[in-house]
Design a protein around this motif. Structure first.
Motif, PDB file in Angstrom:
ATOM      1  N   PHE A 112     -42.240  64.394-122.196  1.00 56.83           N
ATOM      2  CA  PHE A 112     -42.597  63.190-121.431  1.00 56.83           C
ATOM      3  C   PHE A 112     -41.349  62.416-121.007  1.00 56.83           C
ATOM      4  O   PHE A 112     -41.252  61.956-119.872  1.00 56.83           O
ATOM      5  CB  PHE A 112     -43.517  62.293-122.267  1.00 56.83           C
ATOM      6  CG  PHE A 112     -44.098  61.137-121.497  1.00 56.83           C
ATOM      7  CD1 PHE A 112     -45.296  61.280-120.817  1.00 56.83           C
ATOM      8  CD2 PHE A 112     -43.441  59.921-121.444  1.00 56.83           C
ATOM      9  CE1 PHE A 112     -45.833  60.211-120.100  1.00 56.83           C
ATOM     10  CE2 PHE A 112     -43.971  58.850-120.734  1.00 56.83           C
ATOM     11  CZ  PHE A 112     -45.172  59.004-120.055  1.00 56.83           C
ATOM     12  N   THR A 133     -40.373  53.560-121.309  1.00 62.30           N
ATOM     13  CA  THR A 133     -39.020  53.020-121.118  1.00 62.30           C
ATOM     14  C   THR A 133     -37.987  54.134-121.244  1.00 62.30           C
ATOM     15  O   THR A 133     -37.068  54.239-120.423  1.00 62.30           O
ATOM     16  CB  THR A 133     -38.742  51.897-122.148  1.00 62.30           C
ATOM     17  OG1 THR A 133     -39.804  50.953-122.074  1.00 62.30           O
ATOM     18  CG2 THR A 133     -37.434  51.188-121.861  1.00 62.30           C
ATOM     19  N   ASP A 151     -38.132  56.264-118.137  1.00 62.92           N
ATOM     20  CA  ASP A 151     -37.467  55.623-116.994  1.00 62.92           C
ATOM     21  C   ASP A 151     -35.949  55.697-117.115  1.00 62.92           C
ATOM     22  O   ASP A 151     -35.252  55.971-116.144  1.00 62.92           O
ATOM     23  CB  ASP A 151     -37.902  54.150-116.880  1.00 62.92           C
ATOM     24  CG  ASP A 151     -39.218  54.019-116.129  1.00 62.92           C
ATOM     25  OD1 ASP A 151     -39.557  54.941-115.378  1.00 62.92           O
ATOM     26  OD2 ASP A 151     -39.898  52.998-116.297  1.00 62.92           O
ATOM     27  N   GLU A 152     -35.460  55.434-118.339  1.00 64.00           N
ATOM     28  CA  GLU A 152     -34.006  55.496-118.556  1.00 64.00           C
ATOM     29  C   GLU A 152     -33.466  56.895-118.281  1.00 64.00           C
ATOM     30  O   GLU A 152     -32.485  57.064-117.547  1.00 64.00           O
ATOM     31  CB  GLU A 152     -33.707  55.179-120.021  1.00 64.00           C
ATOM     32  CG  GLU A 152     -33.539  53.741-120.356  1.00 64.00           C
ATOM     33  CD  GLU A 152     -33.110  53.611-121.805  1.00 64.00           C
ATOM     34  OE1 GLU A 152     -31.944  53.842-122.109  1.00 64.00           O
ATOM     35  OE2 GLU A 152     -33.979  53.293-122.647  1.00 64.00           O
ATOM     36  N   ARG A 206     -31.418  61.341-112.160  1.00 66.50           N
ATOM     37  CA  ARG A 206     -31.495  61.172-110.708  1.00 66.50           C
ATOM     38  C   ARG A 206     -30.170  60.664-110.139  1.00 66.50           C
ATOM     39  O   ARG A 206     -29.716  61.129-109.096  1.00 66.50           O
ATOM     40  CB  ARG A 206     -32.616  60.163-110.377  1.00 66.50           C
ATOM     41  CG  ARG A 206     -32.836  59.924-108.885  1.00 66.50           C
ATOM     42  CD  ARG A 206     -33.971  58.928-108.645  1.00 66.50           C
ATOM     43  NE  ARG A 206     -33.825  57.696-109.398  1.00 66.50           N
ATOM     44  CZ  ARG A 206     -33.027  56.688-109.045  1.00 66.50           C
ATOM     45  NH1 ARG A 206     -32.294  56.754-107.948  1.00 66.50           N
ATOM     46  NH2 ARG A 206     -32.951  55.593-109.791  1.00 66.50           N
ATOM     47  N   ASP A 264     -42.126  59.076-106.906  1.00 66.35           N
ATOM     48  CA  ASP A 264     -42.138  59.907-108.102  1.00 66.35           C
ATOM     49  C   ASP A 264     -41.049  59.573-109.121  1.00 66.35           C
ATOM     50  O   ASP A 264     -40.672  60.399-109.914  1.00 66.35           O
ATOM     51  CB  ASP A 264     -42.009  61.386-107.686  1.00 66.35           C
ATOM     52  CG  ASP A 264     -40.801  61.596-106.790  1.00 66.35           C
ATOM     53  OD1 ASP A 264     -40.147  60.595-106.454  1.00 66.35           O
ATOM     54  OD2 ASP A 264     -40.527  62.745-106.434  1.00 66.35           O
ATOM     55  N   ASP A 265     -40.516  58.378-109.094  1.00 67.90           N
ATOM     56  CA  ASP A 265     -39.436  58.067-110.013  1.00 67.90           C
ATOM     57  C   ASP A 265     -39.730  56.869-110.895  1.00 67.90           C
ATOM     58  O   ASP A 265     -38.828  56.128-111.260  1.00 67.90           O
ATOM     59  CB  ASP A 265     -38.140  57.840-109.230  1.00 67.90           C
ATOM     60  CG  ASP A 265     -37.365  59.136-109.068  1.00 67.90           C
ATOM     61  OD1 ASP A 265     -37.438  59.971-109.986  1.00 67.90           O
ATOM     62  OD2 ASP A 265     -36.723  59.317-108.026  1.00 67.90           O
ATOM     63  N   SER A 318     -40.337  53.361-112.374  1.00 71.11           N
ATOM     64  CA  SER A 318     -39.961  52.046-111.861  1.00 71.11           C
ATOM     65  C   SER A 318     -38.829  52.131-110.847  1.00 71.11           C
ATOM     66  O   SER A 318     -38.637  51.222-110.041  1.00 71.11           O
ATOM     67  CB  SER A 318     -39.559  51.142-113.029  1.00 71.11           C
ATOM     68  OG  SER A 318     -38.448  51.686-113.695  1.00 71.11           O
ATOM     69  N   ALA A 319     -38.055  53.223-110.847  1.00 76.77           N
ATOM     70  CA  ALA A 319     -36.940  53.375-109.907  1.00 76.77           C
ATOM     71  C   ALA A 319     -37.438  53.533-108.471  1.00 76.77           C
ATOM     72  O   ALA A 319     -36.696  53.289-107.516  1.00 76.77           O
ATOM     73  CB  ALA A 319     -36.108  54.584-110.292  1.00 76.77           C
ATOM     74  N   GLU A 355     -30.712  49.420-105.598  1.00 78.97           N
ATOM     75  CA  GLU A 355     -30.255  49.655-106.972  1.00 78.97           C
ATOM     76  C   GLU A 355     -28.763  49.368-107.163  1.00 78.97           C
ATOM     77  O   GLU A 355     -28.373  48.760-108.170  1.00 78.97           O
ATOM     78  CB  GLU A 355     -30.584  51.095-107.391  1.00 78.97           C
ATOM     79  CG  GLU A 355     -30.277  51.355-108.857  1.00 78.97           C
ATOM     80  CD  GLU A 355     -30.831  52.675-109.363  1.00 78.97           C
ATOM     81  OE1 GLU A 355     -31.631  53.301-108.658  1.00 78.97           O
ATOM     82  OE2 GLU A 355     -30.445  53.062-110.475  1.00 78.97           O
ATOM     83  N   ALA A 406     -31.738  50.325-116.451  1.00 77.61           N
ATOM     84  CA  ALA A 406     -33.016  51.046-116.273  1.00 77.61           C
ATOM     85  C   ALA A 406     -34.041  50.581-117.306  1.00 77.61           C
ATOM     86  O   ALA A 406     -35.232  50.446-116.993  1.00 77.61           O
ATOM     87  CB  ALA A 406     -32.788  52.549-116.391  1.00 77.61           C
ATOM     88  N   ALA A 407     -33.569  50.316-118.544  1.00 77.53           N
ATOM     89  CA  ALA A 407     -34.489  49.855-119.594  1.00 77.53           C
ATOM     90  C   ALA A 407     -35.056  48.480-119.244  1.00 77.53           C
ATOM     91  O   ALA A 407     -36.252  48.224-119.418  1.00 77.53           O
ATOM     92  CB  ALA A 407     -33.771  49.810-120.934  1.00 77.53           C
ATOM     93  N   ARG A 442     -35.349  47.141-116.210  1.00 77.47           N
ATOM     94  CA  ARG A 442     -36.254  47.295-115.058  1.00 77.47           C
ATOM     95  C   ARG A 442     -37.605  47.861-115.505  1.00 77.47           C
ATOM     96  O   ARG A 442     -38.662  47.358-115.104  1.00 77.47           O
ATOM     97  CB  ARG A 442     -35.602  48.224-114.033  1.00 77.47           C
ATOM     98  CG  ARG A 442     -36.406  48.407-112.757  1.00 77.47           C
ATOM     99  CD  ARG A 442     -35.704  49.375-111.819  1.00 77.47           C
ATOM    100  NE  ARG A 442     -35.501  50.671-112.458  1.00 77.47           N
ATOM    101  CZ  ARG A 442     -34.655  51.598-112.026  1.00 77.47           C
ATOM    102  NH1 ARG A 442     -33.924  51.375-110.964  1.00 77.47           N
ATOM    103  NH2 ARG A 442     -34.535  52.755-112.647  1.00 77.47           N
ATOM    104  N   SER A 443     -37.536  48.861-116.359  1.00 77.31           N
ATOM    105  CA  SER A 443     -38.777  49.481-116.840  1.00 77.31           C
ATOM    106  C   SER A 443     -39.625  48.470-117.617  1.00 77.31           C
ATOM    107  O   SER A 443     -40.835  48.351-117.400  1.00 77.31           O
ATOM    108  CB  SER A 443     -38.418  50.677-117.727  1.00 77.31           C
ATOM    109  OG  SER A 443     -39.575  51.261-118.235  1.00 77.31           O
ATOM    110  N   ASP A 497     -51.262  58.944-117.331  1.00 79.01           N
ATOM    111  CA  ASP A 497     -49.894  59.482-117.422  1.00 79.01           C
ATOM    112  C   ASP A 497     -49.717  60.285-118.694  1.00 79.01           C
ATOM    113  O   ASP A 497     -49.222  61.403-118.693  1.00 79.01           O
ATOM    114  CB  ASP A 497     -48.880  58.323-117.516  1.00 79.01           C
ATOM    115  CG  ASP A 497     -48.585  57.735-116.173  1.00 79.01           C
ATOM    116  OD1 ASP A 497     -49.227  58.180-115.206  1.00 79.01           O
ATOM    117  OD2 ASP A 497     -47.722  56.833-116.106  1.00 79.01           O
TER     118      ASP A 497
END
Lengths: 214, 261
Positions: free
Chosen positions: A81, A180, A183-184, A190, B41-42, B44-45, B51, B226-227, B229-230, B254
């Motif tokens: 995941f 989280t 996403d990180e 990416r 497909d990313d 929260s990004a 960015e 990223a953390a 933002r998420s 999900d």
């Protein structure tokens, strides 16, 4: 009399059959909810008795954390995941390295939070099925030291039929640890143009950082 | 004397409103312009077309946190708990008129009535004590949520200097809430000390409340940006759950697809 002999059985019989079919399913679901509660309580209890109540050094504690995580968590699912869509593009070796390194990070992070965990207790409130295969165990984390107010948490438990229940996520104040992490990790891959090795490199650097703190 | 004061205050207020209006229109333009660049497909990004700029602002915010906010919040946490609770209660109380307004806009009359009731009762102590403890709490409703209810799109993720994470929509909402909140108007005519102290105290109080959570995201994350933002998107979508049918859907699809294999 005809009503009792012919009409009622026509309606009652299917009703009884349907009820008999549904009831075991409901019973199984209810049992799974109770089991999910028990799983979380047992995890917390083992965490406290096996790790927190003993005077262990860092290495011993890491080993016990690893054992507990393997027993109570669906590590393979969590690993898949958190890599998101990039899991499909990774080679077998990359996946294996990702699993090993991510596992080490989880253990080291748990160890870094050791002092905080010691002061906390979990009080389950309500468990609910979410879809077919996920159970949400709602509860409150209470800080015994009284430093922090109670926090609402949700444990997500994977409840795939014919498989043991396993913890997959902890949600604190509506923030899922799993999402989280996903996403990180996916952001990092990416930003490195889809290079899966970039996340492995970042994991290794993080492990060094966390070990330095210990 | 009073008349002179009014003359001094009202032009300033009008100017401030005009600046807000121009600012809001600017943000709206950015918001609509960026819609076409969003990916699906990313996580929260996907909603973060700016960015690179956002990361620079985040780095500045982190520095401010390191130098100013974290040490101050650390000191603040040493104050007597009752004082911290009183400050937190007061800040919550000042937000009640805004909740009442936005609940009314969204047709949530029960929540509006509850916030008016809470505001009135706790107003007896200027909001320092929670006299309605144990009773139902009004749910937080801001103008960003009102816009979401009206079908306004979310817009891009924006990391604002000092203010932190926002979406285009929530930023406009915040601006409108600041202007329309009757407490804000009260503060505008209050003394300069009250006016300038509210925002920093609010920032310190929130930083102290989530001290360890924020420190954890800052120090233990692979990518603190990223953390953050998420975490922001997850909390925001939980708030919006009852405003929009298809946003922040309260299901676990999900997870379901990942953990069924």
């Amino acid at each position: 009399m005809r009503v009792f002999k012919t009409i009622l059985p026509r309606f009652i019989a299917p009703f009884i059959i349907l009820t008999m079919m549904i009831m075991p399913i409901q019973q199984v679901q209810a049992n799974r909810l109770v089991d999910a509660d028990k799983l979380i309580i047992s995890f917390i209890s083992n965490l406290k008795t096996d790790i927190l109540d003993k005077n262990l050094d860092v290495e011993e504690r890491n080993e016990l954390f690893a054992m507990l995580i393997d027993t109570y968590f669906d590590v393979d699912g969590i690993v898949r995941f958190t890599a998101g869509r990039y899991w499909r593009t990774a080679t077998k070796e990359q996946r294996q390295s990702y699993r090993n390194l991510f596992g080490i990070i989880l253990i080291l992070q748990a160890n870094a939070l050791f002092d905080q965990i010691m002061e906390l207790e979990f009080i389950p409130i309500k468990s609910t099925m979410r879809g077919d295969k996920i159970i949400l165990v709602n509860g409150i984390i209470h800080d015994i030291s009284g430093q922090f107010p109670d926090i609402e948490v949700k444990w997500r438990v994977s409840a795939v039929p014919n498989k043991p229940l396993k913890i997959i996520d902890l949600e604190i104040e509506n923030i899922s640890m799993l999402k989280t992490h996903q996403d990180e990790n996916t952001t990092l891959i990416r930003r490195n143009k889809g290079d899966f090795d970039a996340i492995l490199k970042a994991f290794r650097a993080k492990i060094e950082d966390l070990k330095a703190i210990q | 004397m009073k008349h002179k004061d009014d003359q001094r205050i009202y032009p300033t207020r009008r100017l401030r409103q005009t600046i807000w209006q121009i600012f809001c229109m600017g943000v709206m333009l950015i918001l609509f312009a960026s819609c076409s660049t969003m990916k699906e497909d990313d996580g929260s990004a996907a909603n973060d077309p700016y960015e690179e700029i956002n990361r620079k602002v985040f780095a500045v915010n982190l520095k401010i946190d390191d130098v100013l906010l974290e040490p101050t919040a650390k000191g603040y946490r040493r104050l007597p708990e009752s004082l911290q609770v009183a400050v937190s209660n007061h800040l919550e109380w000042t937000g009640m008129p805004s909740i009442a307004l936005n609940s009314t806009f969204q047709g949530k009359m029960e929540n509006a009535a509850l916030s008016v009731f809470t505001f009135a009762i706790n107003g007896l102590t200027l909001g320092l004590f929670d006299l309605t403890e144990g009773e139902d709490r009004p749910e937080r409703e801001d103008f960003g949520q009102t816009l979401a209810s009206a079908g306004v799109i979310e817009g891009p993720y924006l990391m604002m200097p000092f203010l932190g994470s926002h979406t285009g929509r929530s930023l406009i909402g915040r601006a409108v809430d600041t202007v329309t909140n009757p407490m804000g108007q009260f503060e505008a005519i209050a003394s300069g000390t009250v006016r300038t102290a509210t925002a920093p105290i609010s920032a310190i109080s929130i930083r102290a409340k989530y001290f360890k959570l924020i420190n954890d995201a800052k120090n233990n994350s692979l990518d603190p940006y990223a953390a953050t933002r998420s975490g922001y998107y997850q909390r925001r979508r939980a708030l919006l759950r009852d405003n929009i049918d298809d946003e922040g859907e309260d299901d676990d699809s999900d997870f379901d697809s990942f953990f069924s294999e």
